[in-house]
Design a protein around this motif. Structure first.
Motif, PDB file in Angstrom:
ATOM      1  N   ALA A  86       0.836  -1.204   0.000  1.00  0.00           N
ATOM      2  CA  ALA A  86       0.000   0.000   0.000  1.00  0.00           C
ATOM      3  C   ALA A  86       0.869   1.252   0.000  1.00  0.00           C
ATOM      4  N   GLU A  90       0.972   4.196  -2.889  1.00  0.00           N
ATOM      5  CA  GLU A  90       0.767   5.595  -2.527  1.00  0.00           C
ATOM      6  C   GLU A  90       1.929   6.461  -2.995  1.00  0.00           C
ATOM      7  N   LEU A 122      -6.523  -3.730  -2.719  1.00  0.00           N
ATOM      8  CA  LEU A 122      -5.641  -2.564  -2.816  1.00  0.00           C
ATOM      9  C   LEU A 122      -5.708  -1.937  -4.211  1.00  0.00           C
TER      10      LEU A 122
END
Length: 263
Positions: A86, A90, A122
């Motif tokens: 994750a 990002e 995700l």
């Protein structure tokens, strides 16, 4: 003519000793962009180490990146790797999620399924395409992806190294997926797959090599490399009775659209 190798593990150690030469051969046949999947946290961290010549050896070719937890490395993956993934998504706003998937020939299928489902989640959260590995698992993969269908991005992903029937191909296409076309079609015995890809919409086809794996016919047992993208597109042109140039342009545009890249 520009070729886009939509699946090539150019960061693997198999290319460490001669990566510049491999890239030069790829450039010589028209390969101008390569998608490099991520397979594990360990591999991705190794790629970013200061003593690694990757990606400095790749001048002249555009590199697109993925991050994922591949079933081949199931015993390396830890639960906190999902948090790491994750963070990578990002920090890298164009990175795809992959290579991920399910493999019936790998161990710990329960953990594979749990990690795959979490990675699809995700992909939905960050609105990124998924790059799907499969081996004897297409029904299970489709079940998870159909459940997430309403949350997937507009261009949801690619079924890497597609092999199967026309009906299987149509199921992926109806879900919005691209079909990754590689060395399999260079083998005449792959009748079902060759027939399926001869009839699939051109808008749903990507070229790939899966280098260093999946060598083309005539090169069995040898290391594959992105220069063989030209052999894949030539075979595809014969099967579809379309020109190499038309297929190169269409698959280039398809890959750019999937990965959100304006090359």
């Amino acid at each position: 003519m520009k070729l886009f190798d939509s699946h090539c593990h150019l960061d693997f150690d198999a290319f460490a000793s001669d990566r510049k030469d491999v890239v030069a051969r790829a450039l010589n046949v028209g390969v101008r962009a390569i998608f490099v999947p991520g397979v594990s946290r360990r591999q991705s961290l190794s790629n970013s180490s200061s003593d690694n010549q990757w990606p400095d050896d790749c001048a002249g070719v555009a590199l697109l990146q993925g991050f994922g937890l591949h079933p081949y490395f199931i015993h390396q993956h830890q639960d906190d790797d999902l948090q790491w993934l994750a963070q990578q998504l990002e920090s890298n706003p164009t990175a795809a999620v992959g290579e991920i998937g399910l493999d019936a020939c790998c161990e710990d299928y329960t953990t594979q399924t749990r990690l795959f489902t979490a990675q699809v989640d995700l992909a939905c959260e960050f609105q990124r395409p998924v790059v799907i590995h499969h081996r004897k698992t297409q029904p299970e993969l489709l079940r998870v992806l159909k459940q997430a269908r309403s949350k997937l991005p507009e261009n949801p992903g690619v079924i890497h190294a597609f092999s199967g029937s026309k009906e299987q191909a149509n199921t992926w296409i109806e879900l919005g997926f691209m079909l990754g076309v590689g060395g399999t079609i260079t083998y005449e015995r792959a009748n079902k797959t060759r027939t399926a890809l001869a009839q699939a919409p051109l808008s749903n086809i990507l070229l790939e090599t899966d280098s260093p794996d999946m060598p083309i016919s005539g090169y069995q047992g040898q290391r594959n490399e992105p220069a063989h993208c030209i052999d894949v597109v030539r075979t595809l042109a014969e099967l579809r009775e379309e020109s190499v140039e038309e297929l190169a342009a269409a698959t280039w545009n398809n890959a750019c659209r999937l990965f959100g890249w304006h090359g």
